[in-house]
Design an enzyme around this catalytic site. Structure first.
Site, PDB file in Angstrom:
ATOM      1  N   ASP A  39       0.831  -1.199   0.000  1.00  0.00           N
ATOM      2  CA  ASP A  39       0.000   0.000   0.000  1.00  0.00           C
ATOM      3  C   ASP A  39       0.873   1.260   0.000  1.00  0.00           C
ATOM      4  OD1 ASP A  39      -2.007  -1.803   0.157  1.00  0.00           O
ATOM      5  OD2 ASP A  39      -2.805  -1.150   2.091  1.00  0.00           O
ATOM      6  N   PHE A  42       2.215   1.900  -3.391  1.00  0.00           N
ATOM      7  CA  PHE A  42       1.120   2.411  -4.217  1.00  0.00           C
ATOM      8  C   PHE A  42       0.880   3.898  -3.932  1.00  0.00           C
ATOM      9  CE2 PHE A  42      -3.295   3.284  -5.252  1.00  0.00           C
ATOM     10  CZ  PHE A  42      -3.496   2.612  -6.454  1.00  0.00           C
ATOM     11  N   ASP A  43       0.818   4.218  -2.643  1.00  0.00           N
ATOM     12  CA  ASP A  43       0.571   5.607  -2.250  1.00  0.00           C
ATOM     13  C   ASP A  43       1.673   6.542  -2.733  1.00  0.00           C
ATOM     14  OD1 ASP A  43      -1.776   4.889  -1.118  1.00  0.00           O
ATOM     15  OD2 ASP A  43      -1.029   4.815   0.941  1.00  0.00           O
ATOM     16  N   SER A  88     -35.775  -4.139 -18.170  1.00  0.00           N
ATOM     17  CA  SER A  88     -35.746  -4.927 -16.936  1.00  0.00           C
ATOM     18  C   SER A  88     -36.153  -6.352 -17.300  1.00  0.00           C
ATOM     19  CB  SER A  88     -36.702  -4.335 -15.910  1.00  0.00           C
ATOM     20  OG  SER A  88     -37.945  -4.092 -16.510  1.00  0.00           O
ATOM     21  N   LEU A  89     -35.848  -7.264 -16.407  1.00  0.00           N
ATOM     22  CA  LEU A  89     -36.169  -8.664 -16.672  1.00  0.00           C
ATOM     23  C   LEU A  89     -37.537  -8.994 -16.107  1.00  0.00           C
ATOM     24  CD1 LEU A  89     -32.767 -10.371 -15.820  1.00  0.00           C
ATOM     25  CD2 LEU A  89     -33.624  -9.634 -18.036  1.00  0.00           C
ATOM     26  N   GLU A 119     -26.633 -16.548 -13.113  1.00  0.00           N
ATOM     27  CA  GLU A 119     -25.807 -15.565 -12.406  1.00  0.00           C
ATOM     28  C   GLU A 119     -26.561 -15.059 -11.182  1.00  0.00           C
ATOM     29  OE1 GLU A 119     -24.209 -12.430 -15.096  1.00  0.00           O
ATOM     30  OE2 GLU A 119     -24.925 -13.773 -16.677  1.00  0.00           O
ATOM     31  N   LYS A 121     -28.249 -12.221  -8.789  1.00  0.00           N
ATOM     32  CA  LYS A 121     -28.952 -10.968  -9.038  1.00  0.00           C
ATOM     33  C   LYS A 121     -28.577 -10.013  -7.907  1.00  0.00           C
ATOM     34  CE  LYS A 121     -33.557  -9.354 -10.254  1.00  0.00           C
ATOM     35  NZ  LYS A 121     -33.521  -8.195  -9.349  1.00  0.00           N
ATOM     36  N   ASP A 123     -28.215  -6.926  -5.508  1.00  0.00           N
ATOM     37  CA  ASP A 123     -29.226  -5.997  -5.011  1.00  0.00           C
ATOM     38  C   ASP A 123     -28.599  -4.614  -4.849  1.00  0.00           C
ATOM     39  OD1 ASP A 123     -31.693  -5.251  -4.271  1.00  0.00           O
ATOM     40  OD2 ASP A 123     -31.667  -6.216  -2.305  1.00  0.00           O
ATOM     41  N   ARG A 142     -30.107   3.589 -14.606  1.00  0.00           N
ATOM     42  CA  ARG A 142     -31.131   2.997 -15.460  1.00  0.00           C
ATOM     43  C   ARG A 142     -32.227   4.007 -15.813  1.00  0.00           C
ATOM     44  NH1 ARG A 142     -33.301  -2.089 -16.177  1.00  0.00           N
ATOM     45  NH2 ARG A 142     -32.310  -2.994 -14.364  1.00  0.00           N
ATOM     46  N   GLU A 178     -23.997  -3.648 -12.039  1.00  0.00           N
ATOM     47  CA  GLU A 178     -24.694  -3.235 -10.827  1.00  0.00           C
ATOM     48  C   GLU A 178     -23.668  -2.599  -9.889  1.00  0.00           C
ATOM     49  OE1 GLU A 178     -27.895  -4.349 -11.009  1.00  0.00           O
ATOM     50  OE2 GLU A 178     -28.732  -4.032  -9.001  1.00  0.00           O
ATOM     51  N   TYR A 230     -21.833  -7.323 -16.066  1.00  0.00           N
ATOM     52  CA  TYR A 230     -22.315  -8.644 -16.484  1.00  0.00           C
ATOM     53  C   TYR A 230     -22.898  -8.705 -17.884  1.00  0.00           C
ATOM     54  CZ  TYR A 230     -26.255  -6.345 -14.134  1.00  0.00           C
ATOM     55  OH  TYR A 230     -27.180  -5.433 -13.714  1.00  0.00           O
ATOM     56  N   LYS A 297     -29.991 -16.669 -18.243  1.00  0.00           N
ATOM     57  CA  LYS A 297     -29.976 -16.169 -19.624  1.00  0.00           C
ATOM     58  C   LYS A 297     -29.716 -17.316 -20.582  1.00  0.00           C
ATOM     59  CE  LYS A 297     -27.935 -11.771 -18.182  1.00  0.00           C
ATOM     60  NZ  LYS A 297     -26.640 -11.107 -17.929  1.00  0.00           N
ATOM     61  N   LYS A 321     -36.703 -14.492  -8.383  1.00  0.00           N
ATOM     62  CA  LYS A 321     -36.594 -13.711  -7.146  1.00  0.00           C
ATOM     63  C   LYS A 321     -36.800 -14.612  -5.932  1.00  0.00           C
ATOM     64  CE  LYS A 321     -37.812  -9.294  -7.423  1.00  0.00           C
ATOM     65  NZ  LYS A 321     -37.189  -8.020  -7.064  1.00  0.00           N
ATOM     66  N   CYS A 415     -44.374   2.330  33.327  1.00  0.00           N
ATOM     67  CA  CYS A 415     -45.351   2.586  32.281  1.00  0.00           C
ATOM     68  C   CYS A 415     -44.950   3.833  31.490  1.00  0.00           C
ATOM     69  CB  CYS A 415     -46.727   2.792  32.914  1.00  0.00           C
ATOM     70  SG  CYS A 415     -47.976   3.292  31.717  1.00  0.00           S
ATOM     71  N   CYS A 418     -47.792   6.596  32.347  1.00  0.00           N
ATOM     72  CA  CYS A 418     -48.048   7.161  33.678  1.00  0.00           C
ATOM     73  C   CYS A 418     -46.914   6.895  34.661  1.00  0.00           C
ATOM     74  CB  CYS A 418     -49.364   6.615  34.233  1.00  0.00           C
ATOM     75  SG  CYS A 418     -49.236   4.907  34.783  1.00  0.00           S
ATOM     76  N   CYS A 433     -49.339  -2.361  33.215  1.00  0.00           N
ATOM     77  CA  CYS A 433     -49.317  -1.171  34.053  1.00  0.00           C
ATOM     78  C   CYS A 433     -50.444  -1.372  35.064  1.00  0.00           C
ATOM     79  CB  CYS A 433     -49.566   0.085  33.231  1.00  0.00           C
ATOM     80  SG  CYS A 433     -49.935   1.508  34.269  1.00  0.00           S
ATOM     81  N   CYS A 439     -53.994   5.537  34.834  1.00  0.00           N
ATOM     82  CA  CYS A 439     -53.186   5.560  33.613  1.00  0.00           C
ATOM     83  C   CYS A 439     -54.071   6.011  32.432  1.00  0.00           C
ATOM     84  CB  CYS A 439     -52.638   4.165  33.378  1.00  0.00           C
ATOM     85  SG  CYS A 439     -51.531   4.046  31.979  1.00  0.00           S
TER      86      CYS A 439
HETATM   87 ZN   LIG Z   1     -49.715   3.389  33.061  1.00  0.00          ZN
END
Ligand SMILES: [Zn+2]
Length: 680
Positions: A39, A42-43, A88-89, A119, A121, A123, A142, A178, A230, A297, A321, A415, A418, A433, A439
């Site tokens: 790292d 890289f930095d 959309s599917l 594949e 799906k 979310d 989309r 996605e 995909y 597919k 789904k 409560c 009250c 209570c 109350c």
């Molecule tokens: Zn009460």
């Protein structure tokens, strides 16, 4: 001059080199998950590039690795038309639907061999990425499928989206994918939002979609979004099969599911498709990101073309789904409701979430035991289910999304209305209570119960009027109803002379209601309609009931210990005795009045079940049921072979009549019913 020029060209050469190097290491680190440098190294390279770019603004490139951290601001996202619509599917939810889809494909394609690619799906939020000459030029949401928002500046910050491709890529193409927020990023994000007092995101999908529309791309960079690509879309022929195009996309440096062992599978039968679906349905919670199903597919591109499209979606692909009746969301708080009997009900306050076609914000939690059993904690991501009933319920906690500093939930001890210390009777799961008569929700609830149809059935007054009477200070409990005068009511909102008269008449008429209704109307915990009838049958007056011991009550059919103790305790209370004597003074019935003497309580119908149907002359509908129950009969809702009698009135439905005849159930009239009791 020539020195300067050579300096500039040397800088350009170094900039190009650094960009290439950094893109390569970015790919190794984020996409291949196999870094070759540390790292720190890289930095250091990134820092050098930053300096050179600052010194040479003429070489600015929006796709430079230095742009990953963001910084650009967008006030309003530009709307862009998609070169190819983002369809959309169509969704499916069962094996039968998958089988039907496969059967249609087979039918259209004749006897060709068909392969399917399965594949995950993801979310998240769908995006379309456009590359020209190997460089990301545009990223679009989309939107409505025809055009979406240009979110390029934000998508550049996502490390798994390549800014510069490698290998032998087409000159111009788009790739769909996605953008999603991995579970750990989601937890971190919500924790920091909570600390800052901001609203929490309900789920990773909302968090991803929300992040992509942030105006400050630097903030997007902090959100740690990821991507899967995909689907390659192009006018040019990319490959003969979907699977082959995924392999190509992988070789150009895209983060595709092919980089993982089992995220994609090419299969040739419905059984294999279902196996993939079932595997992921079971293992989806093991993934570091969320999926909501599987996409299937047809693999062959020429077969895809043959199958074509409907107006809304391709015929060569379908989404499966996972069961949608469950959703995940954040438990923001647990609140408590106090009912008329003092029973305390905890209610989950949830981050709004779509579930089975509705938006859910609250869910029932039943009692303290359930909260403890699930170990629910504020801030938890919880699973919410919606069954046949309207009220959704919390079924579990997603433990891997639990905030690190969460604490077990401590059930309230007082409560919420009250402040009286709550009690939990032995053997019960509910907290109560005990301040029955002070109350506020209990006081209002008791009056509402008292006037209700099955209790004193007072005409001219409803639950809302009761609230109004409390607010106006005219009523503080049941007994006050009998002190009301028309002139007290007239100043109330929406209370005309006529309604005030009706109300007073209704209250007056309640004095003729039988003792069992009064007893039920008192709202003693665990005393329902039937229990009230049994008690009145056994102890003909309130005085005898007050003298009765718990043991005496236990002798009555269907009266168990919990009920007996509840009645006994209630009648011993000072406040209850004050109420009873006030109602007695007002003229209510506290003794059994067996109407006309002909409706004697008996055991004549013991063990017999009755279905009542039609209209009667000597009883109203509830009256005939009451009569049967008073004589120990049982009312059932529908006719079966176990029904003993159908009491038929006028206009009894022909279907019911036929069913009773078919099953050989005895059909009697109301007169026969009364005779059976009288003959006893
Ligand atoms: Zn009460």
């Amino acid at each position: 001059m020539s020195d300067l020029f050579s300096q500039e060209s040397a800088d350009k050469e170094r900039i190009d080199y650094l960009r290439k190097e950094l893109n390569h290491h970015n790919f190794l680190y984020y996409i291949k998950d196999a870094p070759e440098i540390s790292d720190r190294e890289f930095d250091a390279l990134l820092e050098e590039l930053h300096k050179l770019e600052d010194a040479n603004p003429q070489f600015f490139d929006p796709n430079s690795p230095t742009q990953r951290v963001g910084g650009g601001l967008t006030k309003k996202f530009k709307t862009v038309k998609h070169s190819f619509p983002m369809l959309s599917l169509s969704n499916s939810y069962s094996r039968t639907e998958i089988e039907a889809w496969v059967a249609r494909a087979y039918k259209s394609l004749g006897d060709q061999k068909v392969f399917f690619v399965c594949e995950l799906k993801y979310d998240g939020a769908a995006v379309s990425l456009r590359y020209e000459n190997g460089v990301l030029v545009r990223a679009t949401t989309r939107g409505d499928g025809k055009s979406g928002d240009d979110i390029t500046i934000n998508v550049r910050t996502i490390r798994t989206v390549p800014l510069q491709l490698k290998g032998d890529y087409p000159e111009i193409f788009e790739i769909r994918g996605e953008i999603f927020m991995p579970k750990p990023s989601f937890v971190t994000l919500n924790e920091s939002r909570k600390a800052a007092g901001l609203d929490l995101f309900a789920n990773p999908r909302n968090a991803a979609a929300g992040s992509l529309k942030l105006q400050d791309s630097k903030e997007v960079a902090n959100r740690r979004l990821e991507s899967f690509t995909y689907s390659v879309v192009s006018d040019a022929d990319i490959a003969d099969s979907h699977y082959a195009s995924l392999e190509l996309a992988t070789s150009w440096g895209f983060h595709t599911p092919l980089l993982y062992d089992n995220y994609v599978q090419r299969v040739s039968s419905v059984d294999d498709v279902m196996q993939f679906i079932e595997y992921w349905n079971e293992h989806r919670h093991d993934l570091p990101f969320e999926i909501d199903g599987v996409v299937i597919k047809v693999d062959d591109v020429y077969q895809q073309k043959e199958l074509g499209y409907t107006a809304k979606s391709p015929r060569w692909a379908i989404a499966y789904k996972f069961a949608a009746e469950e959703a995940q969301t954040i438990l923001n708080d647990i609140r408590f409701q106090v009912g008329r009997t003092g029973a305390v009900t905890p209610v989950a306050e949830l981050e709004a979430v779509a579930l089975a076609g509705t938006t859910v914000r609250r869910a029932s939690l039943h009692n303290a035991d359930q909260i403890a059993r699930l170990d629910l904690r504020i801030g938890d991501t919880v699973r919410v289910e919606k069954g046949g009933d309207i009220i959704p319920k919390v079924t579990g906690v997603v433990h891997e999304l639990r905030p690190v500093n969460s604490k077990p939930f401590e059930y309230i001890q007082n409560c919420p209305e009250c402040q009286a210390p709550l009690v939990r009777p032995e053997g019960e799961v509910v907290h109560y209570c005990p301040a029955e008569f002070t109350c506020p929700p209990q006081r209002i609830g008791k009056v509402q119960h008292f006037i209700s149809r099955k209790a004193l059935d007072i005409d001219g007054i409803g639950s809302e009027t009761v609230k109004q009477l409390f607010q106006a200070g005219l009523v503080t409990g049941i007994a006050d109803l009998y002190k009301l005068r028309v002139e007290d009511l007239l100043p109330l909102e929406r209370m005309a002379q006529k309604s005030a008269d009706n109300l007073i008449q209704g209250i007056e008429a309640s004095k003729t209601q039988p003792f069992e209704r009064v007893l039920f109307g008192l709202g003693i915990r665990h005393v329902g309609e039937t229990v009230a009838q049994k008690l009145v049958a056994a102890f003909s007056s309130i005085d005898r009931l007050m003298e009765a011991s718990i043991e005496d009550m236990l002798l009555v059919d269907e009266i168990g210990e919990i009920i007996a103790k509840s009645v006994f305790d209630f009648l011993k209370r000072d406040d209850a005795q004050i109420l009873i004597s006030a109602l007695r003074d007002a003229g209510l019935n506290f003794e059994r009045t067996d109407s006309g003497g002909d409706l004697l309580m008996s055991q004549v119908f013991q063990g017999k079940s009755f279905v009542v149907s039609g209209v009667f002359t000597r009883f109203d509908r509830d009256g005939i049921k009451e009569f049967i129950q008073k004589n120990s009969g049982k009312i059932v809702g529908s006719i079966s072979s176990k029904t003993d009698y159908v009491v038929a009135g006028e206009n009894m439905g022909p279907a019911k009549l036929e069913k009773a005849q078919k099953l050989g159930v005895r059909i009697i009239s109301e007169n026969e019913l009364i005779q059976m009791v009288e003959q006893q």
